[in-house]
Design an enzyme around this catalytic site. Structure first.
Site: not given
Ligand code: GLA
Length: 405
Positions: A147, A182-184, A205
């Site tokens: 993450d 890293e969520w894009g 997420d």
């Molecule tokens: C981020 C990630 C999630 C999850 C949480 C855990 O938000 O994007 O998928 O792993 O952290 O804390």
């Protein structure tokens, strides 16, 4: 002659080094991920129960073979700075848990973060990359979700930090898949494979909802994630996958991470759509509901082997979105043996008739067409005009009628 042998040998070497990356995650991963259901309350006993349920319900036989421990397992570091599991949540330790999984033919994934603390505030791996990778390998870990909370925003640092962990994992000699999370934000589809990742999240997420409402400040639904992920088909392939985040199938608005941010739950038809769309986009399939107690509807979605076969097709081509307007999204995915999958999603809030014109999709042949939710063949003429329900995704497999043509 000798020169010839040397050339042949060096060609072989080159081949091997090129072949290596795709041997990790040659198909989208499948399994069960702990975050949406347990959040940081993840523990050894319940993970074992999930694994047992994954076997009992037939999910393993259908291809789900990973249990992914998400955030919350960590218990800090010992006197030698080795990362340790929380002894209350994991009294037998992660190594024993990995053996439990391996004995049952399953694999175990774990979670860390490229900073000092994870998103939920637990010990993470920055400056301990080699040591933690070694620990993970010694434990028998098969996948690392890495993450990016609490890390600097710029792309350069992200690339450096991810590469550092990728190299540390490689150095252990154990095949451990690296999932970049890293969520894009830094468009990882452009660089994640080059720094050593096999999978990268493309968005923030997912929440357990169909779509983010205009008055909601955050919380992405199935449709919001689709909008980003659908445009990235060129970047996916064996060993390099766009990760559209966990399946929310069967959560029904459960309180917790996926229930925040407007996650009120979805209908079974919407869950079925998510499964079809994630499958045709070659996203990893991570179930995240309570599979120990799931109902028949969730089971029949997660266990639809004809849909799973679309996701796991050996060519590993992510579907291209051929049509996209305010009502329809239509995806076409080439499969092995000259077959195709087609998904047709009705995004609107009412049932609407659709006319499938295969020529417009670039498919100018006679096909045998199978409906993968009805599990039956349909006549091409029946698709000239037919009703698709609100938020439904029709999914078909097309086989050429005249294969020799
Ligand atoms: C981020 C990630 C999630 C999850 C949480 C855990 O938000 O994007 O998928 O792993 O952290 O804390």
């Amino acid at each position: 002659m000798k020169k010839g042998i040397i050339i042949l040998f060096s060609c072989l070497l080159i081949d091997i080094s090129y072949a290596q990356p795709s041997t990790l995650a040659p198909k989208p991963l499948m399994g069960w991920m702990s975050w949406n259901f347990f959040a940081e309350k993840v523990n050894e006993q319940e993970l074992k129960e999930m694994a047992t349920a994954m076997i009992r319900t037939g999910m393993v036989e259908a291809g789900y073979n990973y249990i992914f421990i998400d955030d919350g397992w960590q218990g800090g570091r010992d006197m030698k700075n080795n990362i340790i599991a929380n002894p209350i949540k994991f009294p037998s330790g992660i190594k024993a848990l990995a053996s439990f999984m391996h004995e049952r033919g399953l694999k175990l994934g774990i979670y860390s973060d490229a900073a000092q603390l994870t998103c939920a505030g637990f010990t993470a791996s920055l400056h301990f990359e080699e040591q933690d990778a070694k620990t993970f390998a010694e434990w028998g870990i098969d996948y690392l979700k890495y993450d990016y909370c609490n890390a600097p925003a710029d792309s350069n640092t992200a690339k450096i930090r991810y590469q550092k962990m990728a190299e540390a994992l490689k150095k252990t000699g154990r095949p451990i898949v690296l999932g970049i999370c890293e969520w894009g934000e830094r468009k990882p589809w452009h660089w994640a494979a080059a720094v050593g990742g096999q999978i990268w999240r493309t968005t923030h997420d997912i929440r357990d909802k169909w779509v983010k409402k205009p008055d909601e400040k955050w919380g992405l639904g199935i449709l919001d994630i689709l909008e980003t992920n659908a445009t990235l088909s060129n970047f996916a392939g064996p060993g390099r996958w766009n990760d559209a985040d966990m399946l929310v199938v069967g959560l029904y608005g459960k309180k917790g991470p996926s229930g925040d941010g407007g996650g009120i739950g979805c209908s079974d038809l919407e869950y079925q759509s998510q499964f079809s769309l994630w499958s045709i986009m070659c996203s990893p399939l991570y179930a995240s509901n309570d599979i120990r107690t799931m109902n028949k509807a969730s089971q029949s979605i997660l266990l639809n082997k004809e849909v799973i076969a679309i996701n796991q097709d050996p060519l590993g081509i992510q579907a291209e979105r051929k049509m996209n307007d305010s009502i329809w999204s239509v995806f076409v995915k080439p499969l092995v043996n000259g077959e195709y999958a087609i998904a047709i999603l009705n995004k609107s809030n009412q049932s609407v008739p659709f006319s499938l014109n295969l020529k417009e999709m670039g498919l100018d042949e006679q096909f045998q067409i199978r409906d993968l939710w009805e599990h039956q063949l349909v006549k091409q003429s029946d698709l000239n005009q037919f009703l698709i329900l609100s938020h439904q995704t029709k999914l078909y497999r097309l086989t050429r009628k005249n294969k020799n043509k």
